[in-house]
Design an enzyme around this catalytic site. Structure first.
Site, PDB file in Angstrom:
ATOM      1  N   LYS A  37       4.032  29.591 -57.065  1.00 32.79           N
ATOM      2  CA  LYS A  37       2.711  29.114 -56.625  1.00 32.79           C
ATOM      3  C   LYS A  37       2.922  27.718 -56.088  1.00 32.79           C
ATOM      4  O   LYS A  37       3.250  26.790 -56.833  1.00 32.79           O
ATOM      5  CB  LYS A  37       1.744  29.098 -57.813  1.00 32.79           C
ATOM      6  CG  LYS A  37       0.326  28.644 -57.478  1.00 32.79           C
ATOM      7  CD  LYS A  37      -0.523  29.770 -56.961  1.00 32.79           C
ATOM      8  CE  LYS A  37      -1.959  29.318 -56.768  1.00 32.79           C
ATOM      9  NZ  LYS A  37      -2.842  30.410 -56.328  1.00 32.79           N
ATOM     10  N   GLY A 118      -6.397  30.237 -52.187  1.00 36.45           N
ATOM     11  CA  GLY A 118      -7.467  30.561 -51.257  1.00 36.45           C
ATOM     12  C   GLY A 118      -6.975  31.491 -50.165  1.00 36.45           C
ATOM     13  O   GLY A 118      -6.239  32.442 -50.424  1.00 36.45           O
TER      14      GLY A 118
END
Length: 234
Positions: A37, A118
């Site tokens: 991430k 997102g």
């Protein structure tokens, strides 16, 4: 092609679930896989999305001997777009830091699954869109679509943005979320067909709503097989 950017049409569409289940599926097929991430916002400690990846993939925790800063180079407290969350703390997301972390992992694993924050074009910093960094690093893309009323337009725009940057598109995964419960069944069943026909992009399958990841591996298996077939030919 080692790097796969797991992106979505919006926030809350199931990127984390798909990334974790995909990691578990690939690991079960003998692929040395790790998830990453680049930026975790709304984070006070352990990167929450990576924790879910590990749980869904059947791992008790992070890979041994992997520095947390390689698995998640940036962590910010504010739950917001990365550029704003970083600015709140007087910091900036640097592409060079992310690239170095990604390349260290890609040197050790067969596949690096990167969960985006997102959507595909979210600003990581002023002048730095996530999709542009994906193109620079040579990753392919897997798009998660929250199957709900209005998702067709969001999915087509995401596919267009991916293709405009010459990022290889491995396919789309439709995901039923809890808030889809009130939508007309005909709408939800038609969405994948409409997107596939309008874009020509491959739809790898659809996940049912999975509270807490129940039956996740079983439901994901056909999607995983479809993904593996395309990933291996890239």
């Amino acid at each position: 092609m080692k790097g796969v950017f797991v992106t979505g049409t919006d926030t809350g569409v199931g990127k984390t679930t798909v990334c974790g289940l995909l990691a578990g599926f690939l690991g079960g097929r003998g692929v040395r896989v790790v998830s990453q991430k680049w930026v975790q916002t709304g984070c006070e400690g352990e990167p929450g999305d990576l924790s879910v990846h590990w749980k869904l993939s059947g791992n008790p925790g992070p890979p041994a001997n992997e520095p947390r800063d390689d698995l998640c180079p940036y962590r910010f407290r504010l739950p917001a777009s990365p550029h704003l969350a970083a600015a709140r703390e007087g910091r900036r997301v640097e592409a060079s830091v992310i690239e170095a972390a990604y390349r260290r992992l890609s040197a050790k694993y067969d596949a690096v699954l990167v969960e985006g924050a997102g959507g595909f074009l979210v600003p990581l910093a002023e002048g730095l869109l996530a999709g542009d960094l994906v193109a620079h690093l040579g990753l392919s893309a897997l798009v998660v679509v929250g199957n709900r009323l209005g998702c067709v337009n969001h999915a087509l725009l995401t596919v267009e943005a991916v293709r405009r940057r010459s990022v290889p598109l491995l396919g789309l995964v439709f995901n039923r979320t809890e808030r889809d419960a009130g939508a007309e069944p005909e709408v939800l069943s038609d969405n994948p067909r409409a997107v596939a026909k309008a874009s020509g992009a491959p739809v790898l399958g659809e996940l049912p709503y999975l509270p807490e990841g129940d039956r996740g591996a079983e439901a994901f298996a056909p999607i995983g097989e479809a993904f593996l077939s395309r990933w291996r030919t890239r």
